[in-house]
Write an enzyme that holds these catalytic residues in place. Structure first.
Site, PDB file in Angstrom:
ATOM      1  N   ASP A 154       4.318  -5.621   6.585  1.00  0.00           N
ATOM      2  CA  ASP A 154       4.353  -6.648   7.338  1.00  0.00           C
ATOM      3  C   ASP A 154       3.137  -6.696   8.503  1.00  0.00           C
ATOM      4  O   ASP A 154       2.691  -5.563   8.741  1.00  0.00           O
ATOM      5  CB  ASP A 154       5.669  -6.563   8.126  1.00  0.00           C
TER       6      ASP A 154
ATOM      7  N   HIS B 272      -4.145 -10.535   4.433  1.00  0.00           N
ATOM      8  CA  HIS B 272      -3.657 -10.208   3.237  1.00  0.00           C
ATOM      9  C   HIS B 272      -4.650  -9.590   2.304  1.00  0.00           C
ATOM     10  O   HIS B 272      -4.543  -8.320   1.665  1.00  0.00           O
ATOM     11  CB  HIS B 272      -3.190 -11.419   2.320  1.00  0.00           C
TER      12      HIS B 272
ATOM     13  N   LEU C 111       3.381   8.428 -10.574  1.00  0.00           N
ATOM     14  CA  LEU C 111       3.951   7.633  -9.602  1.00  0.00           C
ATOM     15  C   LEU C 111       4.760   6.197 -10.221  1.00  0.00           C
ATOM     16  O   LEU C 111       3.942   5.550 -10.923  1.00  0.00           O
ATOM     17  CB  LEU C 111       3.093   7.352  -8.444  1.00  0.00           C
TER      18      LEU C 111
HETATM   19  C1  FPP Z   1       3.670  -9.937   5.256  1.00  0.00           C
HETATM   20  O1  FPP Z   1       2.830 -10.049   6.221  1.00  0.00           O
HETATM   21  C2  FPP Z   1       3.141  -9.421   3.929  1.00  0.00           C
HETATM   22  C3  FPP Z   1       3.207 -10.322   2.900  1.00  0.00           C
HETATM   23  C4  FPP Z   1       4.410 -11.579   2.903  1.00  0.00           C
HETATM   24  C5  FPP Z   1       2.412 -10.013   1.671  1.00  0.00           C
HETATM   25  C6  FPP Z   1       2.221  -8.637   1.302  1.00  0.00           C
HETATM   26  C7  FPP Z   1       0.795  -8.546   0.547  1.00  0.00           C
HETATM   27  C8  FPP Z   1       0.018  -7.852   0.814  1.00  0.00           C
HETATM   28  C9  FPP Z   1      -0.136  -6.608   1.424  1.00  0.00           C
HETATM   29  C10 FPP Z   1      -1.416  -8.108  -0.270  1.00  0.00           C
HETATM   30  C11 FPP Z   1      -1.656  -7.936  -1.703  1.00  0.00           C
HETATM   31  C12 FPP Z   1      -0.401  -7.375  -2.584  1.00  0.00           C
HETATM   32  C13 FPP Z   1      -0.468  -6.833  -3.729  1.00  0.00           C
HETATM   33  C14 FPP Z   1       0.828  -6.498  -4.926  1.00  0.00           C
HETATM   34  C15 FPP Z   1      -1.844  -6.682  -4.405  1.00  0.00           C
HETATM   35  P1  FPP Z   1       2.665 -11.554   7.010  1.00  0.00           P
HETATM   36  O2  FPP Z   1       1.889 -12.334   6.334  1.00  0.00           O
HETATM   37  O3  FPP Z   1       4.406 -11.861   7.076  1.00  0.00           O
HETATM   38  O4  FPP Z   1       2.218 -11.080   8.416  1.00  0.00           O
HETATM   39  P2  FPP Z   1       2.856 -11.766   9.839  1.00  0.00           P
HETATM   40  O5  FPP Z   1       4.137 -11.305   9.985  1.00  0.00           O
HETATM   41  O6  FPP Z   1       2.006 -11.117  10.768  1.00  0.00           O
HETATM   42  O7  FPP Z   1       2.813 -12.902   9.975  1.00  0.00           O
END
Ligand code: FPP
Length: 260
Positions: free
Chosen positions: A37, A54, A148
């Site tokens: 997150d 991201h 893994l």
């Molecule tokens: C939450 O942060 C994150 C996500 C919804 C997406 C997670 C994805 C990645 C780390 C990228 C790539 C993944 C793969 C499998 C290659 P948020 O956007 O909710 O952050 P915020 O709470 O600060 O808005």
């Protein structure tokens, strides 16, 4: 995101200094789940679009997969896209989809060489054809690997997973394959996407938010939880080792009293 931008992101990732000691293998979790997150907040604090967060999060993910592999963690589960994430602005959903496909296309050979086995937790039906095919190829290519186990939750919801398992068991009872008195914890565990994996020992959620957000509700029943204040793009190997030390210091009693 251009290749130059990715090079800059990699260069800027903080290098490990004064590394902490790594807990012995028997004190490390077998299964770690990550709620990655804080990508959006990381980007907003830098006046960048959320998609840049991201992309930076993907770099953190590369480092943490490598670390979990080196630290001999058996299973690593990551929450990449929840059933609720479809409600985000369409541009963000598209950017995430592109990143996920790009990641699998560009990283698959290296992951395969390391012996990483990729499994998708969730329903792929809703994904665009290009994404679906990249993900299916990644699973097929790595399915016999012995290193893994990397579980990637995509279009995943914990409650939906439990309902799906209950339906599968009901069907087995209806067809006579099993009887209702044979329903136990193991029977349900075997119907989860994570069938065969140990339950989650440690759940790490970055960015300081303190909730489970419908992630692995069945598998985290006695998991230790760490809410790390770092945003996911800033999470690195040193932060993981710190969290592993915290985990090693916890007294896991599973509802029992401590035996001296
Ligand atoms: C939450 O942060 C994150 C996500 C919804 C997406 C997670 C994805 C990645 C780390 C990228 C790539 C993944 C793969 C499998 C290659 P948020 O956007 O909710 O952050 P915020 O709470 O600060 O808005």
């Amino acid at each position: 995101m251009t290749n130059d931008a990715i090079k800059i992101l990699r260069f800027l990732r903080k290098k490990e200094k004064g590394a902490m000691e790594i807990p012995p293998l028997e004190k490390r979790p077998r299964h770690i789940a990550f709620i990655m997150d804080g990508n959006g907040r990381w980007a907003q604090r830098r006046s960048l679009p959320r998609s840049a967060g991201h992309a930076a999060g993907t770099e953190a993910l590369r480092e943490i997969i490598k670390a979990c592999d080196e630290l001999k963690i058996e299973v690593m589960s990551i929450y990449a896209f929840s059933t609720e994430n479809w409600n985000r602005p369409i541009e963000e959903v598209n950017a995430l989809m592109k990143l996920i496909t790009k990641y699998f296309v560009s990283e698959i050979d290296e992951l395969h060489e390391k012996g990483v086995r990729i499994k998708i937790l969730g329903e792929l039906e809703r994904f665009p054809e290009e994404q679906k095919s990249a993900l299916e190829k990644a699973m097929a290519k790595t399915r016999f690997n012995k290193g893994l186990k990397l579980n990637i939750a995509l279009n995943y919801g914990g409650r939906a997973e439990i309902v799906r398992a209950a339906k599968a068991i009901s069907e087995k009872c209806r067809s006579g394959e099993m009887t209702p008195d044979q329903i136990d914890y193991d029977a349900l565990s075997n119907e989860m996407y994570t069938a065969g994996d140990p339950d989650v020992d440690l759940l790490i959620r970055t960015s300081g938010d303190m909730r489970l957000s419908n992630f692995l509700l069945w598998q985290t029943w006695y998991a230790e939880i760490i809410f790390n204040p770092l945003c996911w793009p800033d999470y690195n190997r040193a932060a993981l080792i710190k969290d592993l030390n915290e985990y090693a210091s916890r007294d896991r009693r599973f509802g029992r009293v401590k035996v001296k």
